[in-house]
Design an enzyme around this catalytic site. Structure first.
Site, PDB file in Angstrom:
ATOM      1  N   PRO A   1       7.410 -54.838 -14.431  1.00 38.49           N
ATOM      2  CA  PRO A   1       7.314 -56.043 -15.213  1.00 38.49           C
ATOM      3  C   PRO A   1       8.683 -56.510 -15.630  1.00 38.49           C
ATOM      4  CG  PRO A   1       6.100 -54.203 -16.174  1.00 38.49           C
ATOM      5  CD  PRO A   1       7.030 -53.667 -15.194  1.00 38.49           C
ATOM      6  N   GLU A   2       8.972 -57.746 -15.362  1.00 38.10           N
ATOM      7  CA  GLU A   2      10.154 -58.366 -15.928  1.00 38.10           C
ATOM      8  C   GLU A   2       9.675 -59.145 -17.149  1.00 38.10           C
ATOM      9  OE1 GLU A   2      12.849 -60.142 -13.112  1.00 38.10           O
ATOM     10  OE2 GLU A   2      11.982 -58.993 -11.482  1.00 38.10           O
TER      11      GLU A   2
END
Length: 270
Positions: free
Chosen positions: A2-3
């Site tokens: 996840p960014e």
DNA sequence: ACAGTAACCTGTTTGC
DNA sequence: TGCAAACAGGTTACTG
């Protein structure tokens, strides 16, 4: 995994389910993820009410009156809201149990972390020296320009450094450099202020767009309800090695920076 | 202070 | 088809 957009998507997804809810118990099925899970977490959190769900960079902060649960999803972590009776699956490591449901952390690769602090979470060792939030006003071209003078590190690695700006990972760094026509291997210290202006604008636009689409799902990421994000349909360079550039049709090239793949157009990006 | 690399893990994809 | 190597959204620790 996840960014920032994926973490923000998760934050928005879980907030209405946990905010104001009292924790009944915490179940941990492993002692250690990226770092040891605090012992006594069940004692610390039980009977506490979640008063807010915040985000700093890629860290999620679940606040209570006695302290804050800090969660980072690492590469393959995801949080979801499950039915109180749903059986845990193979990589479900931590449950925060509420009356009606469970906030459940799943992470096959175990690079995520779950921490507890009774102090201001922003002063925690891992959060204290983080750079500005990319969607806040303090993230400016001036900031990147001044911080990068005399730096020989590549501009891509520079913007992926969380001490310079938080939340920009491999996907969005790759995309933003393409949008702003900057070659990812160029030295950060050689990038002009006008180019940083373009880059900062590109980062902001891409992150906002990705959040609106619920983030990017490649394989592991799911939202709190188990559904995917849709930003991958918007990706112009990431994962498109050898395919034609969407601007000039020249085949995209990939190279390794550290242990990360970066993809770019040799004609459009200089 | 900075740059580069190894390390933490497991599941999936790629290549011979 | 089978097996082993390569690869994956992140970040810190260590080395020189």
């Amino acid at each position: 995994m996840p960014e920032l957009p994926e973490v923000e998507t998760t934050r928005r997804g879980i907030e209405p389910h946990v905010n104001g809810q009292k924790v009944l118990s915490v179940v941990t099925r492993t002692k250690k993820l990226r770092w040891p899970i605090p012992s006594q977490l069940n004692k610390k959190l039980s009977q506490q009410v979640i008063t807010s769900v915040n985000r700093r960079g890629k860290y999620l902060l679940l606040n209570t009156d006695s302290g804050t649960l800090i969660i980072h999803l690492g590469m393959s972590g995801s949080l979801r809201i499950t039915d109180a009776s749903a059986a845990a699956q193979k990589h479900d490591h931590v449950d925060v149990v509420f009356k009606k449901n469970i906030l459940r952390l799943r992470d096959p690769r175990r690079f995520s972390c779950v921490l507890w602090t009774s102090k201001d979470p922003l002063s925690h060792k891992l959060l204290a020296s983080l750079g500005p939030e990319p969607l806040e006003e303090e993230f400016t071209a001036q900031h990147l320009y001044h911080a990068s003078r005399n730096r020989r590190i590549s501009v891509k690695d520079f913007i992926m450094n969380s001490h310079m700006v938080v939340g920009v990972g491999n996907i969005y760094a790759t995309e933003a450099l393409f949008t702003s026509k900057i070659h990812p291997l160029r030295a950060a210290g050689k990038i002009s202020l006008p180019q940083y202006e373009l880059l900062v604008s590109a980062i902001k636009e891409i992150l906002v767009d990705a959040i609106q689409r619920g983030g990017t799902t490649l394989r592991d990421f799911t939202r709190e309800d188990g559904k995917p994000g849709y930003f991958q349909q918007e990706l112009q360079v990431y994962g498109r090695t050898k395919q034609p550039c969407v601007v000039c049709a020249h085949p995209l090239r990939s190279t390794k920076q550290g242990q990360r793949t970066t993809t770019y157009c040799t004609k459009c990006q200089r």
